[in-house]
Design an enzyme around this catalytic site. Structure first.
Site, PDB file in Angstrom:
ATOM      1  N   GLU A   1       0.838  -1.216   0.000  1.00 47.80           N
ATOM      2  CA  GLU A   1       0.000   0.000   0.000  1.00 47.80           C
ATOM      3  C   GLU A   1       0.868   1.260   0.000  1.00 47.80           C
ATOM      4  O   GLU A   1       0.555   2.240  -0.677  1.00 47.80           O
ATOM      5  CB  GLU A   1      -0.943   0.014   1.195  1.00 47.80           C
ATOM      6  CG  GLU A   1      -2.004  -1.065   1.168  1.00 47.80           C
ATOM      7  CD  GLU A   1      -2.865  -1.033  -0.090  1.00 47.80           C
ATOM      8  OE1 GLU A   1      -3.285   0.054  -0.513  1.00 47.80           O
ATOM      9  OE2 GLU A   1      -3.100  -2.107  -0.668  1.00 47.80           O
TER      10      GLU A   1
ATOM     11  N   TRP B   1       1.817   1.844  -3.472  1.00 50.61           N
ATOM     12  CA  TRP B   1       0.773   2.502  -4.286  1.00 50.61           C
ATOM     13  C   TRP B   1       0.926   4.023  -4.184  1.00 50.61           C
ATOM     14  O   TRP B   1       0.755   4.750  -5.156  1.00 50.61           O
ATOM     15  CB  TRP B   1      -0.627   2.124  -3.794  1.00 50.61           C
ATOM     16  CG  TRP B   1      -1.188   0.881  -4.414  1.00 50.61           C
ATOM     17  CD1 TRP B   1      -1.346  -0.328  -3.803  1.00 50.61           C
ATOM     18  CD2 TRP B   1      -1.688   0.719  -5.753  1.00 50.61           C
ATOM     19  NE1 TRP B   1      -1.909  -1.224  -4.690  1.00 50.61           N
ATOM     20  CE2 TRP B   1      -2.123  -0.609  -5.884  1.00 50.61           C
ATOM     21  CE3 TRP B   1      -1.789   1.576  -6.852  1.00 50.61           C
ATOM     22  CZ2 TRP B   1      -2.665  -1.100  -7.068  1.00 50.61           C
ATOM     23  CZ3 TRP B   1      -2.335   1.093  -8.031  1.00 50.61           C
ATOM     24  CH2 TRP B   1      -2.758  -0.233  -8.124  1.00 50.61           C
TER      25      TRP B   1
ATOM     26  N   TRP C   1     -20.438  12.010 -19.672  1.00 48.98           N
ATOM     27  CA  TRP C   1     -20.932  11.887 -18.303  1.00 48.98           C
ATOM     28  C   TRP C   1     -22.286  12.574 -18.165  1.00 48.98           C
ATOM     29  O   TRP C   1     -22.641  13.442 -18.968  1.00 48.98           O
ATOM     30  CB  TRP C   1     -19.926  12.513 -17.334  1.00 48.98           C
ATOM     31  CG  TRP C   1     -18.559  11.878 -17.380  1.00 48.98           C
ATOM     32  CD1 TRP C   1     -17.444  12.396 -17.969  1.00 48.98           C
ATOM     33  CD2 TRP C   1     -18.161  10.623 -16.816  1.00 48.98           C
ATOM     34  NE1 TRP C   1     -16.377  11.543 -17.805  1.00 48.98           N
ATOM     35  CE2 TRP C   1     -16.783  10.441 -17.098  1.00 48.98           C
ATOM     36  CE3 TRP C   1     -18.822   9.626 -16.091  1.00 48.98           C
ATOM     37  CZ2 TRP C   1     -16.072   9.321 -16.686  1.00 48.98           C
ATOM     38  CZ3 TRP C   1     -18.109   8.505 -15.680  1.00 48.98           C
ATOM     39  CH2 TRP C   1     -16.754   8.358 -15.980  1.00 48.98           C
TER      40      TRP C   1
ATOM     41  N   ASN D   1     -10.494   3.126   3.185  1.00 49.71           N
ATOM     42  CA  ASN D   1     -10.120   2.880   1.782  1.00 49.71           C
ATOM     43  C   ASN D   1     -11.152   2.057   1.010  1.00 49.71           C
ATOM     44  O   ASN D   1     -11.494   2.381  -0.125  1.00 49.71           O
ATOM     45  CB  ASN D   1      -8.759   2.178   1.717  1.00 49.71           C
ATOM     46  CG  ASN D   1      -8.337   1.926   0.279  1.00 49.71           C
ATOM     47  OD1 ASN D   1      -8.202   2.855  -0.507  1.00 49.71           O
ATOM     48  ND2 ASN D   1      -8.173   0.665  -0.083  1.00 49.71           N
TER      49      ASN D   1
ATOM     50  N   TRP E   1     -15.690  11.600 -12.861  1.00 50.06           N
ATOM     51  CA  TRP E   1     -14.831  11.355 -11.699  1.00 50.06           C
ATOM     52  C   TRP E   1     -14.222  12.650 -11.156  1.00 50.06           C
ATOM     53  O   TRP E   1     -13.936  12.764  -9.958  1.00 50.06           O
ATOM     54  CB  TRP E   1     -13.727  10.343 -12.028  1.00 50.06           C
ATOM     55  CG  TRP E   1     -12.822  10.716 -13.179  1.00 50.06           C
ATOM     56  CD1 TRP E   1     -12.983  10.384 -14.486  1.00 50.06           C
ATOM     57  CD2 TRP E   1     -11.609  11.490 -13.118  1.00 50.06           C
ATOM     58  NE1 TRP E   1     -11.960  10.907 -15.245  1.00 50.06           N
ATOM     59  CE2 TRP E   1     -11.097  11.575 -14.433  1.00 50.06           C
ATOM     60  CE3 TRP E   1     -10.901  12.113 -12.091  1.00 50.06           C
ATOM     61  CZ2 TRP E   1      -9.920  12.257 -14.750  1.00 50.06           C
ATOM     62  CZ3 TRP E   1      -9.727  12.796 -12.392  1.00 50.06           C
ATOM     63  CH2 TRP E   1      -9.255  12.865 -13.710  1.00 50.06           C
TER      64      TRP E   1
ATOM     65  N   TRP F   1      -9.335   7.900  -7.823  1.00 51.76           N
ATOM     66  CA  TRP F   1     -10.540   8.215  -8.610  1.00 51.76           C
ATOM     67  C   TRP F   1     -10.450   7.640 -10.015  1.00 51.76           C
ATOM     68  O   TRP F   1     -11.424   7.071 -10.529  1.00 51.76           O
ATOM     69  CB  TRP F   1     -10.786   9.730  -8.645  1.00 51.76           C
ATOM     70  CG  TRP F   1     -11.613  10.130  -7.463  1.00 51.76           C
ATOM     71  CD1 TRP F   1     -11.155  10.621  -6.268  1.00 51.76           C
ATOM     72  CD2 TRP F   1     -13.034   9.995  -7.321  1.00 51.76           C
ATOM     73  NE1 TRP F   1     -12.211  10.797  -5.407  1.00 51.76           N
ATOM     74  CE2 TRP F   1     -13.367  10.432  -6.025  1.00 51.76           C
ATOM     75  CE3 TRP F   1     -14.047   9.552  -8.163  1.00 51.76           C
ATOM     76  CZ2 TRP F   1     -14.684  10.430  -5.543  1.00 51.76           C
ATOM     77  CZ3 TRP F   1     -15.368   9.549  -7.688  1.00 51.76           C
ATOM     78  CH2 TRP F   1     -15.663   9.983  -6.396  1.00 51.76           C
TER      79      TRP F   1
HETATM   80  C1  LIG Z   1     -11.080   7.388  -4.587  1.00 53.02           C
HETATM   81  C2  LIG Z   1      -9.880   7.357  -3.643  1.00 53.02           C
HETATM   82  C3  LIG Z   1      -9.339   8.541  -3.176  1.00 53.02           C
HETATM   83  C4  LIG Z   1      -8.234   8.520  -2.319  1.00 53.02           C
HETATM   84  N1  LIG Z   1      -7.687   9.708  -1.889  1.00 53.02           N
HETATM   85  C5  LIG Z   1      -6.592   9.713  -1.101  1.00 53.02           C
HETATM   86  C6  LIG Z   1      -6.000  10.945  -0.671  1.00 53.02           C
HETATM   87  O1  LIG Z   1      -6.435  12.049  -1.029  1.00 53.02           O
HETATM   88  N2  LIG Z   1      -4.922  10.859   0.172  1.00 53.02           N
HETATM   89  C7  LIG Z   1      -4.382   9.673   0.569  1.00 53.02           C
HETATM   90  O2  LIG Z   1      -3.404   9.666   1.330  1.00 53.02           O
HETATM   91  N3  LIG Z   1      -4.908   8.502   0.146  1.00 53.02           N
HETATM   92  C8  LIG Z   1      -5.996   8.479  -0.663  1.00 53.02           C
HETATM   93  N4  LIG Z   1      -6.537   7.286  -1.056  1.00 53.02           N
HETATM   94  C9  LIG Z   1      -5.879   6.026  -0.667  1.00 53.02           C
HETATM   95  C10 LIG Z   1      -6.362   5.374   0.649  1.00 53.02           C
HETATM   96  O3  LIG Z   1      -7.760   5.278   0.655  1.00 53.02           O
HETATM   97  C11 LIG Z   1      -5.901   6.115   1.893  1.00 53.02           C
HETATM   98  O4  LIG Z   1      -4.509   6.366   1.820  1.00 53.02           O
HETATM   99  C12 LIG Z   1      -6.160   5.293   3.167  1.00 53.02           C
HETATM  100  O5  LIG Z   1      -7.538   4.999   3.280  1.00 53.02           O
HETATM  101  C13 LIG Z   1      -5.681   6.060   4.387  1.00 53.02           C
HETATM  102  O6  LIG Z   1      -5.907   5.332   5.565  1.00 53.02           O
HETATM  103  P1  LIG Z   1      -4.697   4.692   6.379  1.00 53.02           P
HETATM  104  O7  LIG Z   1      -3.639   5.704   6.606  1.00 53.02           O
HETATM  105  O8  LIG Z   1      -5.273   4.012   7.567  1.00 53.02           O
HETATM  106  O9  LIG Z   1      -4.144   3.631   5.300  1.00 53.02           O
HETATM  107  P2  LIG Z   1      -3.289   2.284   5.435  1.00 53.02           P
HETATM  108  O10 LIG Z   1      -4.112   1.196   4.855  1.00 53.02           O
HETATM  109  O11 LIG Z   1      -2.721   2.083   6.777  1.00 53.02           O
HETATM  110  O12 LIG Z   1      -2.102   2.538   4.378  1.00 53.02           O
HETATM  111  C14 LIG Z   1      -0.881   3.162   4.762  1.00 53.02           C
HETATM  112  C15 LIG Z   1      -0.571   4.324   3.857  1.00 53.02           C
HETATM  113  O13 LIG Z   1      -0.354   3.886   2.529  1.00 53.02           O
HETATM  114  C16 LIG Z   1      -0.842   4.862   1.604  1.00 53.02           C
HETATM  115  N5  LIG Z   1      -1.906   4.248   0.814  1.00 53.02           N
HETATM  116  C17 LIG Z   1      -2.721   3.235   1.182  1.00 53.02           C
HETATM  117  N6  LIG Z   1      -3.543   2.878   0.172  1.00 53.02           N
HETATM  118  C18 LIG Z   1      -3.247   3.704  -0.852  1.00 53.02           C
HETATM  119  C19 LIG Z   1      -3.739   3.837  -2.176  1.00 53.02           C
HETATM  120  N7  LIG Z   1      -4.708   3.044  -2.667  1.00 53.02           N
HETATM  121  N8  LIG Z   1      -3.234   4.819  -2.952  1.00 53.02           N
HETATM  122  C20 LIG Z   1      -2.247   5.617  -2.492  1.00 53.02           C
HETATM  123  N9  LIG Z   1      -1.718   5.538  -1.265  1.00 53.02           N
HETATM  124  C21 LIG Z   1      -2.215   4.582  -0.449  1.00 53.02           C
HETATM  125  C22 LIG Z   1      -1.365   6.032   2.442  1.00 53.02           C
HETATM  126  O14 LIG Z   1      -0.336   6.983   2.577  1.00 53.02           O
HETATM  127  C23 LIG Z   1      -1.682   5.356   3.766  1.00 53.02           C
HETATM  128  O15 LIG Z   1      -1.650   6.237   4.869  1.00 53.02           O
HETATM  129  C24 LIG Z   1      -7.645   7.285  -1.926  1.00 53.02           C
HETATM  130  C25 LIG Z   1      -8.213   6.093  -2.403  1.00 53.02           C
HETATM  131  C26 LIG Z   1      -9.317   6.114  -3.253  1.00 53.02           C
HETATM  132  C27 LIG Z   1      -9.895   4.814  -3.765  1.00 53.02           C
END
Ligand SMILES: Cc1cc2nc3c(=O)[nH]c(=O)nc-3n(C[C@H](O)[C@H](O)[C@H](O)COP(=O)(O)OP(=O)(O)OC[C@H]3O[C@@H](n4cnc5c(N)ncnc54)[C@H](O)[C@@H]3O)c2cc1C
Length: 265
Positions: free
Chosen positions: A65, A68, A96, A131, A149, A172
């Site tokens: 993650e 990503w 759209w 997420n 989107w 997105w």
């Molecule tokens: C439509 C959409 C919009 C999103 N917008 C953002 C946003 O604006 N900012 C953001 O930080 N994340 C975003 N994410 C990714 C992800 O949802 C969040 O990082 C995550 O939910 C944050 O919670 P956590 O810190 O507990 O994540 P954890 O699951 O603990 O993950 C650890 C870290 O990994 C990174 N990460 C995890 N999943 C992703 C992912 N799919 N893409 C990129 N980085 C990821 C983040 O920095 C996160 O804090 C988005 C995902 C989607 C599907």
């Protein structure tokens, strides 16, 4: 100890279970470090090094993650046009829907689909969304409501405390199937089955959609399927106390398939 380090220390005790727990919004399964990563109040190198040194599958999943995050930063850096355009240029021709009322219902958490509504209310209330639910709500806006989107991306940008242009845009475009990954456009999340799978008991739903508190577990994911007698028995009237679904998922799915097919042809 800083707030970020305290959060991380708490997560290190749960990291091994991350793979098994990260998809369930009612439980404490993720790290909640996103705002700290966004603002640089914790080091990505510290986190990646720690996860790499662990042998659990949970640590490996969490590291993927973090990757990503870097991946989407690289995409934005090398292809800055994604900030306003589809990564796959062909999809810029998608037509759209305008649908201001549907968009307003989505923003307010009043679509009639409890998982979507609970998630959108979590976003407005907490400035954060799980997420799994970011994926579900983004899919719902683009594939069930047929809304561009970029409008959802802008709403998330306004509300998320962890807003990050690269991650938000990447997420997105992933959900809309216009992005740089293997997500095929015909994969459309079903908001009811997602709810049954990831919040089976409806614990998360009841927290954010209190109108449905007394609805039996059997109906909580699709409350409009209750008969009038069943609604009366739990003291809720669907259409009055909580909205009827703003679209029919099966019909919306067909419209989306046609919208994408038109581009392919
Ligand atoms: C439509 C959409 C919009 C999103 N917008 C953002 C946003 O604006 N900012 C953001 O930080 N994340 C975003 N994410 C990714 C992800 O949802 C969040 O990082 C995550 O939910 C944050 O919670 P956590 O810190 O507990 O994540 P954890 O699951 O603990 O993950 C650890 C870290 O990994 C990174 N990460 C995890 N999943 C992703 C992912 N799919 N893409 C990129 N980085 C990821 C983040 O920095 C996160 O804090 C988005 C995902 C989607 C599907």
């Amino acid at each position: 100890m800083s707030g970020a380090q305290a959060l991380f220390r708490d997560f290190t005790e749960r990291m091994a279970d991350y793979g098994a727990k990260r998809d369930f919004p009612a439980i404490k399964g993720t790290s909640y470090l996103s705002a700290h990563l966004r603002f640089g109040t914790i080091s990505i190198r510290q986190l990646a090094a720690y996860a790499r040194a662990r042998s659990s599958s949970g640590a490996a999943t969490w590291l993927s993650e973090l990757i990503w995050r870097d991946f989407y930063h690289a995409i934005l850096w090398h292809h800055p046009r994604v900030a306003t355009q589809c990564f796959k240029p062909a999809f810029d021709a998608l037509r759209w829907e305008d649908a201001p009322e549907l968009f307003a219902a989505w923003c307010a958490g009043r679509t009639g689909y409890p998982l979507v509504d609970a998630a959108m209310r979590q976003l407005s209330y907490a400035g954060w969304m799980h997420n799994r639910l970011r994926m579900v709500t983004a899919s719902f806006l683009t594939k069930d409501l047929g809304v561009d989107w970029r409008r959802g991306e802008a709403w998330f940008a306004e509300k998320l405390l962890d807003f990050d242009l690269a991650a938000n845009n990447g997420g997105w475009q992933w959900a809309a199937s216009t992005g740089c990954d293997a997500q095929p456009w015909f994969r459309i999340f079903n908001p009811v089955t997602q709810s049954e799978k990831f919040d089976a008991e409806g614990r998360f739903l009841r927290r954010y959609v209190p109108e449905l508190d007394k609805v039996p577990q059997k109906f909580i994911h699709a409350p409009w399927t209750m008969s009038a007698t069943q609604q009366a028995a739990c003291g809720v009237s669907i259409g009055r106390d909580y909205p009827l679904p703003v679209v029919d998922h099966a019909a919306a799915r067909e419209r989306t398939l046609a919208r994408f097919k038109a581009i392919r042809e």
